[in-house]
Design a protein around this motif. Sequence first.
Motif, mmCIF file in Angstrom:
data_model
loop_
_atom_site.group_PDB
_atom_site.id
_atom_site.type_symbol
_atom_site.label_atom_id
_atom_site.label_comp_id
_atom_site.label_asym_id
_atom_site.label_seq_id
_atom_site.Cartn_x
_atom_site.Cartn_y
_atom_site.Cartn_z
ATOM 1 N N GLY A 23 -4.661 15.923 -8.192
ATOM 2 C CA GLY A 23 -4.547 14.722 -9.015
ATOM 3 C C GLY A 23 -5.850 14.030 -9.330
ATOM 4 N N ILE A 24 -6.862 14.231 -8.511
ATOM 5 C CA ILE A 24 -8.115 13.501 -8.681
ATOM 6 C C ILE A 24 -9.027 14.140 -9.729
ATOM 7 N N GLU A 25 -8.668 15.328 -10.181
ATOM 8 C CA GLU A 25 -9.496 16.028 -11.164
ATOM 9 C C GLU A 25 -9.676 15.174 -12.424
ATOM 10 N N GLY A 26 -10.919 14.843 -12.713
ATOM 11 C CA GLY A 26 -11.230 14.057 -13.900
ATOM 12 C C GLY A 26 -10.940 12.570 -13.758
ATOM 13 N N VAL A 27 -10.653 12.109 -12.537
ATOM 14 C CA VAL A 27 -10.331 10.702 -12.293
ATOM 15 C C VAL A 27 -11.359 10.143 -11.316
ATOM 16 N N ASN A 28 -11.846 8.944 -11.582
ATOM 17 C CA ASN A 28 -12.751 8.267 -10.659
ATOM 18 C C ASN A 28 -12.067 8.154 -9.292
ATOM 19 N N SER A 29 -12.786 8.486 -8.224
ATOM 20 C CA SER A 29 -12.174 8.498 -6.888
ATOM 21 C C SER A 29 -11.680 7.115 -6.464
ATOM 22 N N HIS A 30 -12.371 6.060 -6.870
ATOM 23 C CA HIS A 30 -11.938 4.704 -6.503
ATOM 24 C C HIS A 30 -10.651 4.320 -7.239
ATOM 25 N N LEU A 31 -10.568 4.716 -8.508
ATOM 26 C CA LEU A 31 -9.349 4.469 -9.277
ATOM 27 C C LEU A 31 -8.180 5.242 -8.661
ATOM 28 N N ALA A 32 -8.427 6.487 -8.282
ATOM 29 C CA ALA A 32 -7.385 7.300 -7.655
ATOM 30 C C ALA A 32 -6.917 6.666 -6.346
ATOM 31 N N THR A 33 -7.861 6.151 -5.569
ATOM 32 C CA THR A 33 -7.500 5.478 -4.319
ATOM 33 C C THR A 33 -6.661 4.239 -4.586
ATOM 34 N N ALA A 34 -7.009 3.487 -5.608
ATOM 35 C CA ALA A 34 -6.244 2.283 -5.955
ATOM 36 C C ALA A 34 -4.816 2.640 -6.370
ATOM 37 N N ILE A 35 -4.675 3.709 -7.131
ATOM 38 C CA ILE A 35 -3.328 4.148 -7.542
ATOM 39 C C ILE A 35 -2.529 4.545 -6.316
ATOM 40 N N ARG A 36 -3.125 5.351 -5.454
ATOM 41 C CA ARG A 36 -2.460 5.772 -4.220
ATOM 42 C C ARG A 36 -2.056 4.556 -3.385
ATOM 43 N N THR A 37 -2.965 3.598 -3.262
ATOM 44 C CA THR A 37 -2.698 2.403 -2.466
ATOM 45 C C THR A 37 -1.537 1.603 -3.040
ATOM 46 N N GLY A 38 -1.482 1.507 -4.361
ATOM 47 C CA GLY A 38 -0.372 0.805 -5.001
ATOM 48 C C GLY A 38 0.967 1.454 -4.693
ATOM 49 N N VAL A 39 0.990 2.770 -4.721
ATOM 50 C CA VAL A 39 2.224 3.499 -4.405
ATOM 51 C C VAL A 39 2.608 3.262 -2.947
ATOM 52 N N VAL A 40 1.627 3.348 -2.045
ATOM 53 C CA VAL A 40 1.892 3.115 -0.620
ATOM 54 C C VAL A 40 2.402 1.687 -0.398
ATOM 55 N N LEU A 41 1.813 0.727 -1.103
ATOM 56 C CA LEU A 41 2.240 -0.664 -0.993
ATOM 57 C C LEU A 41 3.702 -0.829 -1.400
ATOM 58 N N LEU A 42 4.070 -0.249 -2.522
ATOM 59 C CA LEU A 42 5.465 -0.323 -2.975
ATOM 60 C C LEU A 42 6.415 0.354 -1.990
ATOM 61 N N LEU A 43 6.017 1.513 -1.493
ATOM 62 C CA LEU A 43 6.849 2.236 -0.538
ATOM 63 C C LEU A 43 7.017 1.442 0.761
ATOM 64 N N ALA A 44 5.928 0.898 1.270
ATOM 65 C CA ALA A 44 5.983 0.158 2.528
ATOM 66 C C ALA A 44 6.859 -1.094 2.415
ATOM 67 N N TRP A 45 6.667 -1.873 1.352
ATOM 68 C CA TRP A 45 7.494 -3.074 1.175
ATOM 69 C C TRP A 45 8.940 -2.710 0.872
ATOM 70 N N GLY A 46 9.137 -1.600 0.175
ATOM 71 C CA GLY A 46 10.504 -1.125 -0.055
ATOM 72 C C GLY A 46 11.215 -0.835 1.256
ATOM 73 N N MET A 47 10.504 -0.208 2.192
ATOM 74 C CA MET A 47 11.091 0.083 3.509
ATOM 75 C C MET A 47 11.369 -1.202 4.283
ATOM 76 N N VAL A 48 10.465 -2.179 4.189
ATOM 77 C CA VAL A 48 10.677 -3.465 4.875
ATOM 78 C C VAL A 48 11.986 -4.088 4.415
ATOM 79 N N PHE A 49 12.205 -4.105 3.108
ATOM 80 C CA PHE A 49 13.433 -4.713 2.586
ATOM 81 C C PHE A 49 14.659 -3.846 2.846
ATOM 82 N N LEU A 50 14.480 -2.536 2.804
ATOM 83 C CA LEU A 50 15.591 -1.620 3.047
ATOM 84 C C LEU A 50 16.159 -1.771 4.458
ATOM 85 N N VAL A 51 15.271 -1.928 5.433
ATOM 86 C CA VAL A 51 15.729 -2.047 6.827
ATOM 87 C C VAL A 51 15.885 -3.502 7.276
ATOM 88 N N GLY A 52 15.633 -4.435 6.378
ATOM 89 C CA GLY A 52 15.831 -5.847 6.689
ATOM 90 C C GLY A 52 14.812 -6.423 7.659
#
Length: 137
Positions: A23-52
Motif C-alpha cells: 500500500g505504501i508504494e508511491g505514497v508518502n510514508s507519513h501520510l500512509a502512517t496517518a491513514i493507518r492510524t485513522g483506521v486503528v482509531l476507528l477500530l479501537a473506538w468501535g470496539m470500546v462502544f461495541l463492548v460497552g
Amino acid sequence: MWLIYALGSAIFAALTAILAKIGIEGVNSHLATAIRTGVVLLLAWGMVFLVGAGSGVAKISAKSWVFLILSGLATGASWLCYYKALQLGEVAKVAAIDKLSVVLAIIFAVLFLGESFTLKTAIATILIGAGALIMAF
C-alpha cells in the motif's frame, strides 16, 4: 488465553508489514502512517462502544492517563519509523530489526518493572537478538 491473543497479534503484525509494503508504494510514508492510524482509531473506538467500555473513561487515574499518552506517543513514533523503513527496505529485514523490540522490551521490563531475568530468559533474549540481526544483515 493470553497465548491466543499473542499469536493473533503476531499474525496481524505480519500481515501489517505485507499489506503496508504493497500500500505504501508511491505514497508518502507519513501520510500512509496517518491513514493507518485513522483506521486503528476507528477500530479501537468501535470496539470500546461495541463492548460497552466507554463508561470507564471517567475512572482512569491521572497516572494512567500520563502513561497511556506516553505509550501512544511511542507507538506513533514507532509507526512513523516503521513505515519509512518499509518504504526504503525489504520487509524481511525491516520486520527482523523491528523484532528487536522484543529484546528491548525484556530489558526494559527487568530494569523498570522489576520482572525476573532468568537464565532461560537471557538465552532466549540473546537468540532473538541474534536471529533478528542475522536476518537483517
